[in-house]
Write an enzyme that holds these catalytic residues in place. Structure first.
Site, PDB file in Angstrom:
ATOM      1  N   TRP A   1      42.201  31.287  31.212  1.00  0.00           N
ATOM      2  CA  TRP A   1      41.515  30.255  31.519  1.00  0.00           C
ATOM      3  C   TRP A   1      41.098  29.061  30.566  1.00  0.00           C
ATOM      4  CZ3 TRP A   1      40.752  26.609  34.719  1.00  0.00           C
ATOM      5  CH2 TRP A   1      39.472  26.322  34.991  1.00  0.00           C
TER       6      TRP A   1
ATOM      7  N   GLY B   1      34.478  27.579  40.604  1.00  0.00           N
ATOM      8  CA  GLY B   1      34.972  27.029  41.633  1.00  0.00           C
ATOM      9  C   GLY B   1      36.274  27.961  41.822  1.00  0.00           C
TER      10      GLY B   1
ATOM     11  N   ALA C   1      43.907  29.558  37.208  1.00  0.00           N
ATOM     12  CA  ALA C   1      44.535  29.003  36.039  1.00  0.00           C
ATOM     13  C   ALA C   1      45.821  28.446  36.121  1.00  0.00           C
ATOM     14  CB  ALA C   1      44.309  30.016  35.031  1.00  0.00           C
TER      15      ALA C   1
ATOM     16  N   LYS D   1      32.216  37.224  44.189  1.00  0.00           N
ATOM     17  CA  LYS D   1      33.646  37.120  44.694  1.00  0.00           C
ATOM     18  C   LYS D   1      34.563  38.136  43.845  1.00  0.00           C
ATOM     19  CE  LYS D   1      35.586  34.444  41.162  1.00  0.00           C
ATOM     20  NZ  LYS D   1      36.751  34.583  40.712  1.00  0.00           N
TER      21      LYS D   1
ATOM     22  N   ASP E   1      35.605  29.482  46.062  1.00  0.00           N
ATOM     23  CA  ASP E   1      36.121  30.358  44.970  1.00  0.00           C
ATOM     24  C   ASP E   1      36.428  31.794  45.562  1.00  0.00           C
ATOM     25  OD1 ASP E   1      36.497  31.479  42.552  1.00  0.00           O
ATOM     26  OD2 ASP E   1      34.673  31.567  41.683  1.00  0.00           O
TER      27      ASP E   1
ATOM     28  N   ASN F   1      41.416  40.112  40.118  1.00  0.00           N
ATOM     29  CA  ASN F   1      40.756  41.153  40.853  1.00  0.00           C
ATOM     30  C   ASN F   1      41.627  41.559  41.887  1.00  0.00           C
ATOM     31  OD1 ASN F   1      37.876  41.219  39.609  1.00  0.00           O
ATOM     32  ND2 ASN F   1      38.464  39.139  39.270  1.00  0.00           N
TER      33      ASN F   1
ATOM     34  N   VAL G   1      41.683  41.114  32.203  1.00  0.00           N
ATOM     35  CA  VAL G   1      40.395  41.690  32.531  1.00  0.00           C
ATOM     36  C   VAL G   1      40.240  41.345  34.066  1.00  0.00           C
ATOM     37  CG1 VAL G   1      37.941  41.947  32.449  1.00  0.00           C
ATOM     38  CG2 VAL G   1      39.374  41.771  30.439  1.00  0.00           C
TER      39      VAL G   1
END
Length: 336
Positions: free
Chosen positions: A7, A131, A135, A186, A239, A251, A274
């Site tokens: 990102w 938002g 990426a 989120k 998001d 995630n 991560v």
């Protein structure tokens, strides 16, 4: 730009496409040399050519000298230590821009709060970008929108102008709390979305999770002082949908592994990047508990992660909860 993850690298491209000169800080000299030679980040985005306005260095002091915007894109749990080393190098009038979506474990601080505390600056010199900004899609210049949040309209407008491109449309918002909490929670809900995918459930299950996940995110954020409209916007619902639905979401991918039976330790060992929800889950719940806010989905995610609750059992427990009205009275707003 600190630092050159996926990102961070894409945001460097955004800034350059908007006409800014960008210096990208890398973790090692070899990566900086590769970016400067080939105009690509071979570690994270090998297929994306970076604009000529982007250069890289291994030395933070070189990147920060004279910088008007200091953009931070590091794992949220490492921000405090990293910024303690970088802050003395930053120009006194520079604006800090946070791309991070997490809450610090232990202190339960939002990322803008950590920045203000470590850098010793007021909130008027901090902006948050949040938002539906996966990426890889933005790197491919697929149309998207984002939110630039700051308590200072001038700061928000400055960052908005710096990242407005033909493929990314930024909107300003004064609700930093809502934008940050929407982005942090989120990630936890997306872990649950991945578990549903891993268990083999379909769109009804996913849609129900997203909707009820938004409900608990809004409850929590409003209790923390956020504007509920923020949670219905890009930094909230937008998001949440992108992160829960996309196979590119870290995630969601992590949760999918858990849903398929992988242990937390095995998933952590295998995941290259991560998954912020894993570490932010507990501090978010600590904040919610302190306010008396009920977050059943996030609680079940915590139990799967840290108590060994099987994902299918977590779903069964959520489905067996006493049913009630869809909408309840809003939690009281905490004055700031």
């Amino acid at each position: 730009m600190l630092t050159a993850g996926s990102w961070g690298t894409v945001f460097a491209k955004i800034l350059a496409d908007a006409g800014r000169r960008v210096t990208l800080v890398t973790r090692d000299e070899a990566l900086a040399a590769a970016i400067n030679t080939d105009h690509r980040n071979p570690r994270y985005l090998p297929d994306v050519r970076l604009p000529d306005l982007v250069r890289a260095t291994h030395h933070p002091a070189e990147a920060l000298a004279g910088a008007g915007l200091v953009v931070l894109a590091v794992p949220s749990q490492g921000l405090r230590a990293a910024l303690a080393a970088w802050a003395p190098l930053v120009e006194p009038s520079a604006v800090y821009v946070s791309l991070m979506k997490g809450v610090e474990d232990g202190s339960c601080r939002r990322m803008s709060e950590v920045i203000g505390e470590v850098a010793g600056i007021g909130p008027d010199r901090i902006a948050v970008v949040s938002g539906p900004n996966l990426a890889g899609e933005i790197a491919a210049e697929e149309p998207a929108a984002t939110v630039v949040a700051s308590v200072s309209p001038a700061t928000a407008a400055q960052v908005q102008a710096a990242c407005w491109t033909p493929y990314l449309r930024p909107y300003t918002n004064a609700d930093v709390v809502g934008c940050e909490l929407g982005g942090a929670v989120k990630n936890v809900i997306a872990l649950a979305a991945g578990m549903l995918e891993g268990l083999g459930f379909g769109l009804n299950s996913l849609a129900s999770l997203i909707t009820r996940g938004l409900a608990e995110t809004t409850r929590f954020a409003v209790a923390m002082g956020a504007d509920p409209r923020t949670l219905a916007g890009l930094a909230g619902l937008g998001d949440l949908v992108a992160t829960c639905a996309s196979p590119r979401s870290r995630n969601r991918t992590f949760g999918q592994k858990l849903g398929r039976g992988m242990t937390l330790d095995a998933a952590l060992a295998e995941q290259r990047q991560v998954a912020e929800g894993v570490r932010s889950c507990r501090p978010l719940l600590a904040l919610a508990d302190g306010l008396g806010v009920h977050m059943p989905i996030s609680r079940q995610v915590e139990r799967v992660l840290y108590e060994g609750l099987p994902p299918l059992e977590a779903v069964k427990e959520l489905m067996s909860r006493e049913p009630g009205p869809e909408f309840r009275a809003a939690a009281p707003v905490v004055s700031s």
